[in-house]
Design a protein around this motif. Structure first.
Motif, PDB file in Angstrom:
ATOM      1  N   LEU A   7     -10.879  26.356  29.710  1.00 22.34           N
ATOM      2  CA  LEU A   7     -10.527  25.305  28.445  1.00 22.34           C
ATOM      3  C   LEU A   7      -8.913  25.376  28.424  1.00 22.34           C
ATOM      4  O   LEU A   7      -8.429  24.182  28.149  1.00 22.34           O
ATOM      5  N   GLY A   8      -8.313  26.371  29.027  1.00 22.39           N
ATOM      6  CA  GLY A   8      -6.893  26.217  29.044  1.00 22.39           C
ATOM      7  C   GLY A   8      -6.371  25.258  30.172  1.00 22.39           C
ATOM      8  O   GLY A   8      -5.705  24.340  29.932  1.00 22.39           O
ATOM      9  N   ASP A   9      -7.063  25.229  31.260  1.00 26.86           N
ATOM     10  CA  ASP A   9      -6.923  24.241  32.297  1.00 26.86           C
ATOM     11  C   ASP A   9      -7.164  22.949  31.832  1.00 26.86           C
ATOM     12  O   ASP A   9      -6.482  21.882  32.249  1.00 26.86           O
ATOM     13  N   TYR A  10      -8.511  22.798  31.002  1.00 31.57           N
ATOM     14  CA  TYR A  10      -8.703  21.311  30.564  1.00 31.57           C
ATOM     15  C   TYR A  10      -7.813  20.903  29.497  1.00 31.57           C
ATOM     16  O   TYR A  10      -7.346  19.708  29.770  1.00 31.57           O
ATOM     17  N   ALA A  16      -1.215  16.662  30.015  1.00 30.69           N
ATOM     18  CA  ALA A  16      -0.262  16.095  30.932  1.00 30.69           C
ATOM     19  C   ALA A  16      -0.855  14.596  31.201  1.00 30.69           C
ATOM     20  O   ALA A  16       0.275  13.610  31.277  1.00 30.69           O
ATOM     21  N   ASP A  17      -1.990  14.425  31.312  1.00 33.40           N
ATOM     22  CA  ASP A  17      -2.579  12.799  31.232  1.00 33.40           C
ATOM     23  C   ASP A  17      -2.068  12.183  30.145  1.00 33.40           C
ATOM     24  O   ASP A  17      -1.528  10.942  30.547  1.00 33.40           O
ATOM     25  N   ALA A  18      -2.054  12.675  29.152  1.00 28.86           N
ATOM     26  CA  ALA A  18      -1.633  11.819  27.912  1.00 28.86           C
ATOM     27  C   ALA A  18      -0.393  11.579  27.607  1.00 28.86           C
ATOM     28  O   ALA A  18      -0.077  10.658  26.931  1.00 28.86           O
ATOM     29  N   PRO A  87     -14.448  20.850  24.792  1.00 30.64           N
ATOM     30  CA  PRO A  87     -13.806  19.676  25.642  1.00 30.64           C
ATOM     31  C   PRO A  87     -13.649  18.380  24.849  1.00 30.64           C
ATOM     32  O   PRO A  87     -12.499  17.813  24.728  1.00 30.64           O
ATOM     33  N   LYS A  88     -14.742  18.111  24.186  1.00 27.34           N
ATOM     34  CA  LYS A  88     -14.369  16.898  23.339  1.00 27.34           C
ATOM     35  C   LYS A  88     -13.812  16.993  22.189  1.00 27.34           C
ATOM     36  O   LYS A  88     -12.885  16.123  21.866  1.00 27.34           O
ATOM     37  N   GLU A  89     -13.455  18.120  21.784  1.00 27.10           N
ATOM     38  CA  GLU A  89     -12.417  18.369  20.513  1.00 27.10           C
ATOM     39  C   GLU A  89     -11.211  18.413  21.115  1.00 27.10           C
ATOM     40  O   GLU A  89     -10.134  18.093  20.107  1.00 27.10           O
ATOM     41  N   ILE A  90     -11.064  18.836  22.278  1.00 25.89           N
ATOM     42  CA  ILE A  90      -9.378  18.971  22.789  1.00 25.89           C
ATOM     43  C   ILE A  90      -9.153  17.543  23.027  1.00 25.89           C
ATOM     44  O   ILE A  90      -8.036  17.308  22.752  1.00 25.89           O
ATOM     45  N   ASP A  91     -10.140  16.580  23.662  1.00 26.28           N
ATOM     46  CA  ASP A  91      -9.735  15.219  23.616  1.00 26.28           C
ATOM     47  C   ASP A  91      -9.221  14.680  22.223  1.00 26.28           C
ATOM     48  O   ASP A  91      -8.487  13.931  22.052  1.00 26.28           O
TER      49      ASP A  91
END
Length: 115
Positions: A7-10, A16-18, A87-91
Motif C-alpha cells: 500500500l505504501g508503494d501504491y 507522484a503521478d498526480a 487502493p481505491k480509497e488512496i485514489d
C-alpha cells in the motif's frame, strides 16, 4: 508488513503521478506508509510561501472540503493513512489533495493578479 509495503508503494506512486507536475508542489517524499508534500511558491527554487499567507492551512481546509484529512505542518502536508485503506480509497484521497491544490493555486493566482 507486506500489506503496508504494498500500500505504501501504491500511495507513493499515486502521489507522484498526480502531484509531481503541480505548480505548488516542490517535492513529494516519504517512506513506507507516510508521505509529505512540500508546498512551494516557486518550483524551480523551492522557495516557500511567506508564512503569513498560510497556504498550508488553506490547502488543509480545502482537502477537508473534498473529504480528505491531512496534517498541515506549515509548508509540508503530512499524509499517514490507516493500514486498512484500500487502493481505491488512496485514489480518492490523492484526487482530493490534487483538487485542493488546484483550487489553492487558482485562488492564489487571482490574488496575485489583483495586487
Amino acid at each position: 508488513m507486506s500489506q503496508a509495503r504494498r500500500l505504501g508503494d501504491y500511495l507513493h506512486a499515486a502521489l507522484a503521478d498526480a502531484l509531481n507536475d503541480h505548480t505548488l508542489v516542490g517535492e513529494v517524499r516519504g517512506r513506507g506508509f507516510i508521505a509529505g508534500i512540500q508546498i512551494v511558491e516557486d518550483r524551480a527554487t523551492r522557495r516557500a510561501f511567506a508564512p503569513e499567507l498560510r497556504i498550508g492551512t488553506d490547502v488543509e481546509r480545502r482537502c477537508r472540503e473534498h473529504g480528505v484529512m491531512i496534517r498541515n505542518m506549515g509548508d509540508v502536508l503530512a499524509i499517514c493513512p490507516p493500514y486498512v485503506i484500500a487502493p481505491k480509497e488512496i485514489d480518492y484521497m490523492v484526487d482530493g489533495i490534487r483538487a485542493a491544490l488546484d483550487e489553492t493555486a487558482a485562488a492564489h493566482a487571482r490574488t496575485d493578479q489583483s495586487a
